[in-house]
Write a protein that holds these residues in place. Sequence first.
Motif, PDB file in Angstrom:
ATOM      1  N   THR A  77       0.853  -1.207   0.000  1.00  0.00           N
ATOM      2  CA  THR A  77       0.000   0.000   0.000  1.00  0.00           C
ATOM      3  C   THR A  77       0.876   1.240   0.000  1.00  0.00           C
ATOM      4  N   ALA A  78       0.412   2.289  -0.652  1.00  0.00           N
ATOM      5  CA  ALA A  78       1.209   3.497  -0.831  1.00  0.00           C
ATOM      6  C   ALA A  78       1.135   4.394   0.394  1.00  0.00           C
ATOM      7  N   ILE A  79       2.211   5.151   0.619  1.00  0.00           N
ATOM      8  CA  ILE A  79       2.295   6.138   1.695  1.00  0.00           C
ATOM      9  C   ILE A  79       2.799   7.430   1.068  1.00  0.00           C
ATOM     10  N   ASP A  80       2.119   8.533   1.350  1.00  0.00           N
ATOM     11  CA  ASP A  80       2.456   9.826   0.764  1.00  0.00           C
ATOM     12  C   ASP A  80       2.798  10.812   1.868  1.00  0.00           C
ATOM     13  N   LEU A  81       3.772  11.701   1.571  1.00  0.00           N
ATOM     14  CA  LEU A  81       4.133  12.808   2.441  1.00  0.00           C
ATOM     15  C   LEU A  81       3.999  14.090   1.637  1.00  0.00           C
ATOM     16  N   ASP A  82       3.067  14.930   2.021  1.00  0.00           N
ATOM     17  CA  ASP A  82       2.816  16.196   1.345  1.00  0.00           C
ATOM     18  C   ASP A  82       3.288  17.333   2.242  1.00  0.00           C
ATOM     19  N   ALA A  83       3.809  18.416   1.615  1.00  0.00           N
ATOM     20  CA  ALA A  83       4.253  19.600   2.350  1.00  0.00           C
ATOM     21  C   ALA A  83       3.846  20.830   1.574  1.00  0.00           C
ATOM     22  N   GLY A  84       3.474  21.872   2.301  1.00  0.00           N
ATOM     23  CA  GLY A  84       3.077  23.126   1.680  1.00  0.00           C
ATOM     24  C   GLY A  84       2.660  24.123   2.732  1.00  0.00           C
ATOM     25  N   LEU A  85       2.427  25.376   2.308  1.00  0.00           N
ATOM     26  CA  LEU A  85       2.028  26.430   3.235  1.00  0.00           C
ATOM     27  C   LEU A  85       0.520  26.434   3.414  1.00  0.00           C
ATOM     28  N   ALA A  86       0.085  26.389   4.654  1.00  0.00           N
ATOM     29  CA  ALA A  86      -1.337  26.579   4.942  1.00  0.00           C
ATOM     30  C   ALA A  86      -1.656  28.062   5.017  1.00  0.00           C
ATOM     31  N   GLU A  87      -0.736  28.845   5.544  1.00  0.00           N
ATOM     32  CA  GLU A  87      -0.820  30.308   5.636  1.00  0.00           C
ATOM     33  C   GLU A  87       0.593  30.824   5.411  1.00  0.00           C
ATOM     34  N   PRO A  88       0.765  32.095   5.236  1.00  0.00           N
ATOM     35  CA  PRO A  88       2.121  32.614   4.981  1.00  0.00           C
ATOM     36  C   PRO A  88       3.118  32.255   6.076  1.00  0.00           C
ATOM     37  N   ASP A  89       2.660  32.094   7.308  1.00  0.00           N
ATOM     38  CA  ASP A  89       3.592  31.807   8.391  1.00  0.00           C
ATOM     39  C   ASP A  89       3.318  30.452   9.048  1.00  0.00           C
ATOM     40  N   ARG A  90       2.624  29.533   8.338  1.00  0.00           N
ATOM     41  CA  ARG A  90       2.359  28.202   8.902  1.00  0.00           C
ATOM     42  C   ARG A  90       2.610  27.152   7.806  1.00  0.00           C
ATOM     43  N   LEU A  91       3.425  26.162   8.164  1.00  0.00           N
ATOM     44  CA  LEU A  91       3.793  25.086   7.255  1.00  0.00           C
ATOM     45  C   LEU A  91       2.983  23.842   7.592  1.00  0.00           C
ATOM     46  N   ARG A  92       2.406  23.213   6.545  1.00  0.00           N
ATOM     47  CA  ARG A  92       1.549  22.043   6.751  1.00  0.00           C
ATOM     48  C   ARG A  92       2.237  20.803   6.147  1.00  0.00           C
ATOM     49  N   PHE A  93       2.267  19.716   6.973  1.00  0.00           N
ATOM     50  CA  PHE A  93       2.686  18.394   6.519  1.00  0.00           C
ATOM     51  C   PHE A  93       1.487  17.464   6.601  1.00  0.00           C
ATOM     52  N   ARG A  94       1.339  16.599   5.583  1.00  0.00           N
ATOM     53  CA  ARG A  94       0.254  15.619   5.588  1.00  0.00           C
ATOM     54  C   ARG A  94       0.861  14.252   5.267  1.00  0.00           C
ATOM     55  N   VAL A  95       0.633  13.288   6.165  1.00  0.00           N
ATOM     56  CA  VAL A  95       1.060  11.906   5.961  1.00  0.00           C
ATOM     57  C   VAL A  95      -0.193  11.067   5.768  1.00  0.00           C
ATOM     58  N   ARG A  96      -0.269  10.411   4.579  1.00  0.00           N
ATOM     59  CA  ARG A  96      -1.485   9.665   4.231  1.00  0.00           C
ATOM     60  C   ARG A  96      -1.079   8.247   3.828  1.00  0.00           C
ATOM     61  N   ASP A  97      -1.877   7.278   4.313  1.00  0.00           N
ATOM     62  CA  ASP A  97      -1.641   5.884   3.920  1.00  0.00           C
ATOM     63  C   ASP A  97      -2.936   5.312   3.373  1.00  0.00           C
TER      64      ASP A  97
END
Length: 869
Positions: free
Chosen positions: A779-799
């Motif tokens: 099964t695949a596992i993904d790691l996403d990264a990006g800005l939620a707001e100009p001063d907040r960084l969002r990471f998402r780990v999905r399986d």
Amino acid sequence: MTDASPHGRLKVFLGMCPGVGKTYAMLLAARALAEQGTDLVVGVVETHGRKETAALLEGLERQPMAKLPHRGTVLEEMDLDGLLARRPPVVLVDELAHSNAPGSRHPKRWQDVVELLEAGIDVLTTLNIQHLESRADIVRGICGVPVRETVPDSLLDRADSIELIDLSPRDLLRRLEEGKVYLGDRAQAAAANFFRPSHLTALRQLALRYTSERVGVDLHDIRSQRRHAPSWRVRERLLVAVGPSPFSPALIRRARAMAGALDAPWSAIAINTDETLSPDDAQRVSRHLALARELGAEASILEATDLVAGLLAAAREQGATQIVIGKSPRHRWRDHFRPPPALALLQSSGDIDVVAIEPGVLDETPAPPSTSSPPPAGRSATLREIAVAAIVAGVLAALGLLVFPWLGADNLALLLLCGVILGGLRFALPGTLTLALLSGLLWNFLFTEPFHSFEIHDPRDAIMFVALTIAALSIGSVASRLRRRERALSRQQSHHARLLEITGALTGPQSDPRTLGHCLETIMTLFRRPCALRLRDDATHELGPPHPAGRLELDPRDQAVAEWVFEKRQAAGHGTANLPEAAALHLPLQGRSFAMGVLSISPENGGLTFSDREILAAIAAQLGLALERDHLLRAIHHAEFLERSEQLRRSLLDHVSHELRTPVAIIGAALDALENEVPGRDLAPEMRAAHRRLRRVVDQLVESARLETGQVQPQPEWWDLLDLCETARERSQDDLTGHPFAIHIASGTPALVWLDGELTLAVLVNLLANAGQHTPAGTAIDLDAGLAEPDRLRFRVRDQGPGLADPARVFDRFHRGPHARPGGLGLGLSIVAGIVRGLGGTVTAGNATPQGAEFVIELPVRTSDHPPA
């Protein structure tokens, strides 16, 4: 004699007078107990030179007497502290009514006995009937000898056994002649004075009657246990009126004797009217109420405008069937216009019986009036009011002379009547009557014919004069009643305001020093006396240092008294029966289970009244309960914390032992294979996997401990976001083996971010390891990264695994899902949550669509577009 009750048992050997054999009988009973194997100690026994009594002491253990220096001599008293330290099951204490030497803990020996009983020690003691408090006045009237040493009836009420030692007067006189009571000249003096046949017969009758009353009480208790036995009589209840009169103590003792004979509860009450009492009278009322309480009565003070109405109201409220009141001295003329209280009470009592008693003997001699002393406050106020009323009458007459030519005598009389009415609203009855009489006389003298004469010729003038007097009397009486009611309500309001203010101060958390300080300041303000407060130390369970808000400096003696109060949970110090030589009054802050501290108050500026002591006792009780409530809340929270800690400890041990079992078994098997040199088997991968598993367990335990101690301190620096994600993948490659893995960075995301890279890596590695361990292979596992707001960084780990059974609990320590594979402590996600909180971010967990789990982390960052200042 000893049982399992928390308090000791009391046996009293009662006699009609000295010489009947009380001590001899007590020693015989003690020797019988000793022969049965009972451990007993002689606290104090007076043989008075009697050989038979001294012979019975042989072979019994005796407690050495305490030595008390006093005025250059050394006095001997019973060693109470030694007995409490020895703690024998039974103690012998002779002469219960004995007065202790100055410097003793208690003024009276019976108070020492009470402390022994409270310590669970049984006591055998002796007592003569004339030393019983309720019989002391009767004995004084019979023998003409004042009884200085008395024992309260309430102590004998708690006695488990009273044995009458009876001897006929003839046999007692024979013993006196034989020298078995007193020796030498003392025996002759006793025979000529106290030991008269008539006196002895009367004392014997008193002892027999008291013993028969006790038997009646015991029989009543036995019969009350029979459920279906019919009631023999209606329960009586007595109410005795107490005042500043020196007759009151004798009246209280008589009421106590009546209550004992009727087996009835009783109470004492002081009616506080508008009459201002001198400080000496107020203190005397307080002493009388304290005496009543010591004898077992319910004592209280009632605010009322009238003595008779107040007594009747109190009697009906308490359900009293009899009111006991003293006969007041007869005043021929005053009684003609105003009946004495006893007669007025008898006329208004209805179905309540009134017992008017002539005490006959003064309990204390009133001090003769001093010509140099100032008059009482009430008399001074009355004289001032009469003088003011006379001046007002003169002013009204002077004004009348100015307007008399225009108004005439009749109209002027109406104006004077208005002045009397207005004066009646201001003055009490004596002032109003003075104003009315003087106005009428001046009106007759100045404004009616014949002028400047008190003769009245015109009937209209006589009617006007009578009208002025009647109006003044009526209005003065009504105004006086209203003023009395106003003062009574004012005193009640002040009393209630005190309690309400203290209650309000106790509503806050008593563990807060500011709350206790405010409470202490309120007490000192209300009573206008310095106070000190010492609280129980939760660590040592002893009294701690004085509260800083207190203004009373306690000397070493008062500090020792406060510690005794804390230990014994009894009031002591000034004005009490315990350690009365202390300078301050000390009250225990008693909770339901134990004392929480001691409140000390100085009696300066005059002693405390009974009402003040009652209010202070109520305040101390409320403060003790409030402190105990806070203590119990803290204890509950601590117990809950300990329980959670114990649960975590057990869970940690279970998980660690389970987690270490597999790698240890692998390493053991590998070592066995090495020893046996199994050919063709590569042991390195197995040992490397076991090593990684052990390292993960240790790392997780260390990281969890860091989070518990609050050691997560962010240290941000510039990191390349793609390198950060790649590093997380490399550190998780063992757990990601067999899983397709992809990193996605949203377009427009800056390449450099300002954050704590090592802590962020720890978060990502734990999330990736969790995804790899709990999802099927392939099964695949993904790691996403990006800005939620100009001063907040969002990471998402999905399986794409089975998802989360309970997303709300996944971050709890030691939590493992129902479908989790063997291995792991359940600490990874709790570490993630702790680190994210330390970084000032948020983490959420949920199920993804169409399947799998999803973890979202948001962290505060600075980007290369917004570099830090």
